[in-house]
Design a protein around this motif. Sequence first.
Motif, PDB file in Angstrom:
ATOM      1  N   VAL A  30       0.835  -1.185   0.000  1.00 46.41           N
ATOM      2  CA  VAL A  30       0.000   0.000   0.000  1.00 46.41           C
ATOM      3  C   VAL A  30       0.873   1.240   0.000  1.00 46.41           C
ATOM      4  CG1 VAL A  30      -1.687   1.304   1.307  1.00 46.41           C
ATOM      5  CG2 VAL A  30      -1.887  -1.179   1.150  1.00 46.41           C
ATOM      6  N   SER A  71       1.032   6.531  -6.856  1.00 45.47           N
ATOM      7  CA  SER A  71       0.919   5.310  -6.078  1.00 45.47           C
ATOM      8  C   SER A  71      -0.067   4.372  -6.749  1.00 45.47           C
ATOM      9  CB  SER A  71       0.439   5.632  -4.653  1.00 45.47           C
ATOM     10  OG  SER A  71       0.183   4.449  -3.930  1.00 45.47           O
ATOM     11  N   VAL A  73      -1.752   2.028  -5.325  1.00 54.53           N
ATOM     12  CA  VAL A  73      -2.912   1.994  -4.448  1.00 54.53           C
ATOM     13  C   VAL A  73      -3.241   3.426  -4.022  1.00 54.53           C
ATOM     14  CG1 VAL A  73      -3.736   1.286  -2.171  1.00 54.53           C
ATOM     15  CG2 VAL A  73      -2.546  -0.350  -3.632  1.00 54.53           C
ATOM     16  N   THR A  74      -4.498   3.804  -4.161  1.00 51.84           N
ATOM     17  CA  THR A  74      -4.933   5.149  -3.806  1.00 51.84           C
ATOM     18  C   THR A  74      -5.157   5.239  -2.300  1.00 51.84           C
ATOM     19  OG1 THR A  74      -6.106   5.218  -5.935  1.00 51.84           O
ATOM     20  CG2 THR A  74      -6.624   6.942  -4.312  1.00 51.84           C
ATOM     21  N   PRO A  75      -4.468   6.137  -1.605  1.00 43.84           N
ATOM     22  CA  PRO A  75      -4.705   6.277  -0.160  1.00 43.84           C
ATOM     23  C   PRO A  75      -6.169   6.605   0.131  1.00 43.84           C
ATOM     24  CG  PRO A  75      -2.713   7.448  -0.815  1.00 43.84           C
ATOM     25  CD  PRO A  75      -3.398   7.025  -2.086  1.00 43.84           C
ATOM     26  N   ASN A  76      -6.655   6.153   1.277  1.00 47.24           N
ATOM     27  CA  ASN A  76      -8.069   6.338   1.612  1.00 47.24           C
ATOM     28  C   ASN A  76      -8.495   7.798   1.591  1.00 47.24           C
ATOM     29  OD1 ASN A  76      -8.092   3.598   1.933  1.00 47.24           O
ATOM     30  ND2 ASN A  76      -8.553   3.596   4.116  1.00 47.24           N
ATOM     31  N   GLU A 121      -9.600 -10.908   0.514  1.00 43.48           N
ATOM     32  CA  GLU A 121      -9.074  -9.591   0.149  1.00 43.48           C
ATOM     33  C   GLU A 121      -8.720  -9.581  -1.325  1.00 43.48           C
ATOM     34  OE1 GLU A 121      -5.546  -6.474   1.636  1.00 43.48           O
ATOM     35  OE2 GLU A 121      -5.885  -8.391   2.643  1.00 43.48           O
ATOM     36  N   THR A 123      -7.621  -6.636  -4.749  1.00 48.68           N
ATOM     37  CA  THR A 123      -7.323  -5.283  -5.211  1.00 48.68           C
ATOM     38  C   THR A 123      -8.166  -5.005  -6.444  1.00 48.68           C
ATOM     39  OG1 THR A 123      -5.071  -5.569  -4.398  1.00 48.68           O
ATOM     40  CG2 THR A 123      -5.489  -3.697  -5.840  1.00 48.68           C
ATOM     41  N   ALA A 144      -7.828   0.279  -4.735  1.00 52.96           N
ATOM     42  CA  ALA A 144      -7.686  -0.029  -3.316  1.00 52.96           C
ATOM     43  C   ALA A 144      -7.666  -1.527  -3.090  1.00 52.96           C
ATOM     44  CB  ALA A 144      -8.824   0.598  -2.503  1.00 52.96           C
ATOM     45  N   SER A 145      -7.178  -1.890  -1.922  1.00 55.73           N
ATOM     46  CA  SER A 145      -7.275  -3.260  -1.430  1.00 55.73           C
ATOM     47  C   SER A 145      -8.522  -3.338  -0.562  1.00 55.73           C
ATOM     48  CB  SER A 145      -6.030  -3.614  -0.626  1.00 55.73           C
ATOM     49  OG  SER A 145      -6.185  -4.862   0.004  1.00 55.73           O
ATOM     50  N   TRP A 146      -9.461  -4.171  -0.951  1.00 49.51           N
ATOM     51  CA  TRP A 146     -10.751  -4.293  -0.271  1.00 49.51           C
ATOM     52  C   TRP A 146     -10.796  -5.649   0.429  1.00 49.51           C
ATOM     53  CZ3 TRP A 146     -13.410   0.215  -1.156  1.00 49.51           C
ATOM     54  CH2 TRP A 146     -13.082   0.931  -2.321  1.00 49.51           C
ATOM     55  N   ASN A 209      -7.833  -0.792   2.248  1.00 50.90           N
ATOM     56  CA  ASN A 209      -6.408  -0.536   2.452  1.00 50.90           C
ATOM     57  C   ASN A 209      -5.976  -0.773   3.893  1.00 50.90           C
ATOM     58  OD1 ASN A 209      -5.997   0.106  -0.248  1.00 50.90           O
ATOM     59  ND2 ASN A 209      -6.365   2.295   0.069  1.00 50.90           N
TER      60      ASN A 209
END
Length: 390
Positions: A30, A71, A73-76, A121, A123, A144-146, A209
């Motif tokens: 992440v 990035s 992964v997009t930060p929350n 989980e 992505t 995102a990681s869900w 995330n």
Amino acid sequence: MDRLEMSRRTLLKQGSAALTGWALLNTLRVGAAPAVLAQAGAEVLPWLEQPAENPVPEIIANQLTWEDLDSWVTPNDQFFSIAHYNRPEIDADEWHLEITGLVKQPLTLTLDEIKALPRQELTFTLECSGNHGLPFFWGGIGNASWAGAPLAGLLEEAGVLDDGIEVVFWGVDAGEETIGEQTVTQHFARSLSLADAMHPDNLLCYEMNGEPLPQPNGFPLRLIAPGWFGIANVKWLQRIEVWDTRLMNRFMARDYVTVRQEGSEDEPVWTQRSVGRALLKSAPARVVHSNGHYRIDGAAWGAPIRHVDVKIDDGPWRRARLDRTQRAEYAWSFWSFNWANPTPGEHAITTRAVDTAGNVQPAADDPLLANKLTYWESNGQITRTVEIPT
């Protein structure tokens, strides 16, 4: 043996090997920058055209700024969100999920009970189907990681009756709707066919995330249906119903409907289809200058990507380099293109994605797009303009 223990056994029996393979496929770090984006001290050139000012920030919030994409992964706190009605504040201790309708055994679960089920989980790059369809809406996308509980196991536990064909997902969010001459308060809802709802990757998601779902993104629970446009991924989920007919509410039959002319010019036929699965797409994200060299970075998504091509001005299509360091079945792929010796002045940069089945992202004049009257599902080739300094 209680119900939760039975669910654990059922889901684990369905394939620990499959879950292991899935975990390997969806490995990520992440916030880590892929190789194509990791370059300290590089200058990002601004695009000459920019989206118009957002006139509805209470509805569309936190859009991605493409030049800032650094990035995988997009930060929350940077993830976009859409509010179709209100943005409900929910007390997780008072909340519960109902699974009802045409089932043998209706279920009611607390958040803790859902979290006690086997955890899965994945992505997934989530895109709003209106993204790039409006002059102010170019950043309705994030990756995102869900994490959550597989939906299919709970539907199996509830026992769908033989006449159940549709699974309807109801959110807590609600607003007024005018139907004929009546004004009613209606909760947000979307549906999937039973076959689509039973896909093993669909999640009742409570984590994003590695953290609890943020409130704008559906806390405490949302549906994650990887491979579908954002509208199908119902937020603030409170009830799941199995029906023997199709849901025909605003968000299935009147709004989020693509209208397209088919047939011939002499005998046109106007079709209306509800927005559904994500479509093949790519976008140039930014132009980077470092030590006299220029590089174009971007992303491609909506299908497994075979390659991405880049065209500068009226030149030929040339192959970009896909980043292979971070990949997942439902996530975007980052790419880069080394732009050798660009001449000073303005340049137009266009990209197209090609998936592993050979499908090509359509051009703007493709009849599939040119004959479309609505802005939903705008997956045409995207052109951005940049100025190379003298």
